[in-house]
Design an enzyme around this catalytic site. Structure first.
Site, PDB file in Angstrom:
ATOM      1  CD  GLU A 151      -2.725   1.062   2.609  1.00 44.08           C
ATOM      2  OE1 GLU A 151      -2.778   0.088   3.443  1.00 44.08           O
ATOM      3  OE2 GLU A 151      -3.790   1.860   2.529  1.00 44.08           O
TER       4      GLU A 151
ATOM      5  CG  ASN B  47      -9.568  -1.564   1.551  1.00 44.80           C
ATOM      6  OD1 ASN B  47      -9.080  -2.750   1.902  1.00 44.80           O
ATOM      7  ND2 ASN B  47      -9.374  -0.633   2.739  1.00 44.80           N
ATOM      8  CD  GLU B  48     -10.099  -2.391   6.229  1.00 43.01           C
ATOM      9  OE1 GLU B  48     -10.243  -1.390   7.142  1.00 43.01           O
ATOM     10  OE2 GLU B  48      -9.585  -3.432   6.637  1.00 43.01           O
TER      11      GLU B  48
ATOM     12  CE1 TYR C  80      -3.326  -6.398   8.723  1.00 47.56           C
ATOM     13  CE2 TYR C  80      -5.477  -5.482   8.824  1.00 47.56           C
ATOM     14  CZ  TYR C  80      -4.237  -5.556   8.212  1.00 47.56           C
ATOM     15  OH  TYR C  80      -4.019  -5.016   6.865  1.00 47.56           O
TER      16      TYR C  80
ATOM     17  CD  GLU D 171      -5.956  -4.643   4.337  1.00 46.58           C
ATOM     18  OE1 GLU D 171      -5.805  -4.211   5.570  1.00 46.58           O
ATOM     19  OE2 GLU D 171      -6.287  -3.917   3.431  1.00 46.58           O
TER      20      GLU D 171
HETATM   21  O1  AHR Z   1      -2.990  -2.703   6.208  1.00 46.75           O
HETATM   22  C1  AHR Z   1      -3.288  -1.585   6.811  1.00 46.75           C
HETATM   23  C2  AHR Z   1      -4.774  -1.036   6.834  1.00 46.75           C
HETATM   24  O2  AHR Z   1      -5.652  -1.777   7.362  1.00 46.75           O
HETATM   25  C3  AHR Z   1      -5.218  -0.816   5.444  1.00 46.75           C
HETATM   26  O3  AHR Z   1      -5.084   0.246   4.760  1.00 46.75           O
HETATM   27  C4  AHR Z   1      -6.975  -1.150   5.717  1.00 46.75           C
HETATM   28  O4  AHR Z   1      -7.394  -1.777   4.698  1.00 46.75           O
HETATM   29  C5  AHR Z   1      -6.701  -1.832   7.154  1.00 46.75           C
HETATM   30  O5  AHR Z   1      -7.621  -1.278   8.039  1.00 46.75           O
END
Ligand code: AHR
Length: 485
Positions: free
Chosen positions: A23, A169-170, A236, A292
């Site tokens: 990114e 995205n998101e 995550y 992600e």
């Molecule tokens: O990877 C960092 C960020 O995490 C990304 O930009 C976003 O999509 C997610 O919240």
């Protein structure tokens, strides 16, 4: 003892599970990959050291330009004469100036240097339908059109091959703070204009849920199931939680175990979304793409909080293998995954500082796991002690086996910080006579620095083979990959 049935192939482990993500965030693209300072050796701007290291991973697919950045990105700002490209402020990541010198042409150049397939994420949050449709035509149309001719004028005669395209995205958060019903309608509209100019249809990836928001999945499956090829998922892991994610290097054994438990949450999250998807799509036609994932810790002290720069230790390699095994175990549905992120951001493969570069334990994990890419998953049966952390059950031993080209690959990790394990692999229905193996182990927070870049690296692991069985000792806190033939 683990029993592996070499003839029982239970699914294909898509190579795309080993995908990466880069990114416009912190020092990932600028400095980490792309430089304009010729004192750092580069080819058309791409750092030679970083590209050479990453090529070793045989990266199958690379997602770009974000992330949150994608829904703020206007592709026209990143083409043509670099001196004339407009500046912008990267509002998501540190409020720094983005000069747009790395744009569409540069991204495809990087993909070509890495021999990787591109996966582009389009802008739904702040971009128009026309902007998205024009970008696709600019990149992929071979005929005579103003956009294709503009691409030619900018130095690229032939269209690029582009298969994977993300529609935002998101979009529940940084990509527009939308409700799933609203996003579904937008997806329907935007996706109509993602035309197929090339030989292969574009594979449309819908912006998916956050962690365990199954309502998002349900609404999208109901409303756009017929229009999307895949749904993305972001999940995550941490040492602590979202509000205090823990330090990437300074942690004790409790910090180790809470991270292992956090990694195991991936299993629960995937199970929940699969259950919803299975109702609407029992034949697994729509993929789940975890575009992600990875460990997200507090930033390294003294660094820009918006740059998400963290170190990477043995703990990351071990919890990373735990998660990759979860993907293998769900390979019927999971077609792709993209670890965040490739260079200098979150759980990265390489770290750079000026002209220096170090390879992280996660880099070695990905290098060691290459034998699983596009291999047939094999039936494997083993028992493992489990321990409970924060109400989550964590196995001491996690294993996965696959076969490709007459070779069997077995990956195994020991998540215990103190107990070794004697492992015996009993390979049924195969004539195994030899084994080669690598192990990555060390102190729990072993990591590589610019001063000591070789502190933690894979070493040879001794494996004895007799009567179709392979035996070895797996030390506490380690990952190993064994190749049998
Ligand atoms: O990877 C960092 C960020 O995490 C990304 O930009 C976003 O999509 C997610 O919240």
């Amino acid at each position: 003892m683990a029993v592996i049935n070499a003839k029982r192939k239970t699914g294909k482990i898509s190579k795309y599970i080993y995908g990466q993500f880069a990114e416009h965030l912190g020092r990932c693209i600028y400095e980490g990959i792309y430089v304009e300072d010729d004192s750092i050796p580069n080819t058309n701007g791409m750092r030679n050291d970083v590209v050479a290291a990453l090529r070793e991973l045989e990266i199958p697919v690379l997602r770009w330009p974000g992330g949150c950045f994608a829904d703020d990105y206007h592709w026209r700002d990143g083409i043509g004469d670099k001196d004339k490209r407009p500046y912008m402020v990267n509002t998501n990541w540190g409020g720094v100036v983005e000069n747009n010198h790395f744009g569409t042409h540069e991204f495809f150049e990087l993909c070509e240097q890495l021999s990787t397939e591109p996966y582009i994420c389009g802008n739904v949050g702040s971009g128009t339908v026309q902007e998205m449709r024009d970008w696709i035509e600019y990149m992929t149309f071979d005929g005579d059109s103003p956009l294709a001719n503009e691409r030619r004028k900018n130095g690229r005669e032939k269209p690029w091959k582009l298969k994977y395209f993300g529609v935002g995205n998101e979009n529940w958060g940084c990509g527009g703070n939308m409700r799933p019903e609203y996003y579904s309608d937008l997806f329907r509209r935007y996706s109509v204009f993602i035309r197929n100019y090339g030989d292969e249809p574009i594979y449309k990836i819908a912006g998916g849920p956050n962690v365990d928001d199954t309502n998002w999945t349900e609404v999208l499956m109901k409303n756009i199931g017929g229009a999307m090829d895949a749904l993305s998922l972001h999940n995550y892991s941490y040492e602590g939680d979202w509000n205090n994610k823990g330090d990437s290097v300074v942690f004790d054994k409790d910090g180790w175990y809470t991270n292992m438990a956090s990694a195991m949450r991936m299993k629960r999250v995937i199970k929940a979304h699969r259950a919803v998807m299975d109702q609407y799509d029992p034949d697994n036609k729509i993929a789940l793409i975890v575009d992600e994932w990875g460990n997200w810790y507090n930033v390294m002290p003294g660094t820009n909080p918006g740059f998400l720069y963290q170190q990477n230790t043995l703990r990351d390699a071990v919890s990373g293998m735990v998660i990759l095994h979860i993907f293998h175990n769900n390979c019927e549905r999971i077609h792709m995954a993209n670890i965040a992120q490739m260079v200098n951001v979150l759980q990265s493969m390489v770290l750079t500082e000026g002209d220096k570069m170090v390879l992280t334990p996660t880099y070695y994990l990905f290098k060691m796991m290459k034998g699983h890419m596009d291999a047939d998953r094999l039936d494997i049966d083993y028992d493992s002690k489990e321990y409970e952390v924060n109400g989550i059950s964590v196995p001491k031993i996690s294993m996965s086996a696959s076969s490709k080209d007459d070779k069997i690959t077995v990956s195994v990790c020991n998540t215990s910080v103190s107990e070794d394990e004697d492992i015996v692999l009993d390979i049924r229905d195969a004539d195994i006579t030899s084994a080669s193996a690598q192990i990555l182990t060390g102190e729990i927070n072993a990591h590589n620095t610019f001063e000591a870049p070789d502190t933690i690296m894979p070493e040879e692991l001794e494996v004895s083979v007799s009567n179709g069985k392979a035996s070895f000792k797996l030390p506490a806190k380690s990952i190993a990959v064994i190749t049998l033939s």
